[in-house]
Design a protein around this motif. Structure first.
Motif, short mmCIF file in Angstrom:
data_model
loop_
_atom_site.label_atom_id
_atom_site.label_comp_id
_atom_site.label_asym_id
_atom_site.label_seq_id
_atom_site.Cartn_x
_atom_site.Cartn_y
_atom_site.Cartn_z
N LEU A 55 5.56 50.45 76.93
CA LEU A 55 4.14 50.12 76.88
C LEU A 55 3.45 50.79 75.70
N ARG A 56 3.82 52.04 75.44
CA ARG A 56 3.21 52.75 74.30
C ARG A 56 3.54 52.07 72.99
N LYS A 57 4.79 51.64 72.83
CA LYS A 57 5.19 50.98 71.60
C LYS A 57 4.46 49.65 71.41
N LEU A 58 4.08 49.03 72.53
CA LEU A 58 3.35 47.76 72.45
C LEU A 58 1.84 47.96 72.56
N SER A 59 1.39 49.21 72.45
CA SER A 59 -0.04 49.58 72.48
C SER A 59 -0.71 49.14 73.78
N LEU A 60 -0.01 49.32 74.90
CA LEU A 60 -0.55 48.98 76.21
C LEU A 60 -0.71 50.26 77.03
N PRO A 61 -1.71 50.31 77.93
CA PRO A 61 -1.93 51.52 78.74
C PRO A 61 -0.89 51.62 79.86
#
Length: 204
Positions: A55-61
């Motif tokens: 999620l972090r790599k895809l800029s998601l919370p």
């Protein structure tokens, strides 16, 4: 596919011997590549519950996901994240849990994997798993997979570590290897000179 189809052949685990070899980057890009094809839908599962990063790599919370499913606190339809790519969904690792390792090796996980593999036969499910030499849960996970892709960092990962990691997943019928960060040398065949390298914005 074919007369000797592999059990759980649509479950693909992406792992590495050690951290920092690019397995999460590879899992994301493999999922996106398959989702771009015509024949399959793709689910990407962040099963690296100790160090989740998809999620972090895809800029998601952060969001509920796999661990919440295994605890019985959520249903699949409540934790699957849809994306702007029609055939691509995400299953996050879920809320941190002190017994995450035990949950990943539990009967609930085995039953969940069986259900995932058989409910949607046209769906490819890719698991970003923990490194093989750091934890035992990735080895347990591999025993339920149809395919394992092991990412190796070119010029960095020791041959002994690669061999040791491969020995832990002998139970899996299909084991593939991907050489990450390899660079083609100018005027030569294959080496570690200057030239090709990843240009994406994801971290490793």
């Amino acid at each position: 596919k074919g007369p000797a189809a592999v059990r759980h052949g649509n479950l693909i685990m992406v792992t590495s011997a050690l951290p920092g070899e690019g397995k999460s980057f590879t899992a994301i890009n493999l999922a996106l590549s398959i989702a771009a094809e015509l024949d399959h839908t793709v689910m990407l599962v962040d099963a690296d519950v100790a160090r989740p990063s998809v999620l972090r790599k895809l800029s998601l919370p952060p969001a509920p996901g796999l661990l919440d499913l295994l605890e019985g606190k959520a249903a699949m339809q409540d934790v699957l994240l849809r994306t702007n790519i029609e055939k691509f969904t995400l299953l996050p690792s879920g809320q941190p849990h002190p017994k995450a390792t035990e949950l990943l090796a539990s009967d609930a996980m085995r039953q969940l994997l069986d259900d995932m593999a058989t409910r949607y036969p046209d769906r490819i499910i890719i698991f970003d798993s923990p490194p093989l030499l750091l934890t035992t849960e990735s080895r347990v996970l591999a025993s339920h997979m149809g395919q394992v892709v092991m990412v190796v960092h070119a010029g960095k990962t020791l041959q002994a570590d690669v061999q040791h990691a491969l020995a832990t997943i002998e139970v899996c019928p299909i084991r593939l290897m991907l050489l990450n960060q390899a660079r083609a040398s100018i005027g030569a065949g294959y080496g570690y000179g200057h030239g090709y390298g990843y240009g994406y914005g994801y971290g490793y």
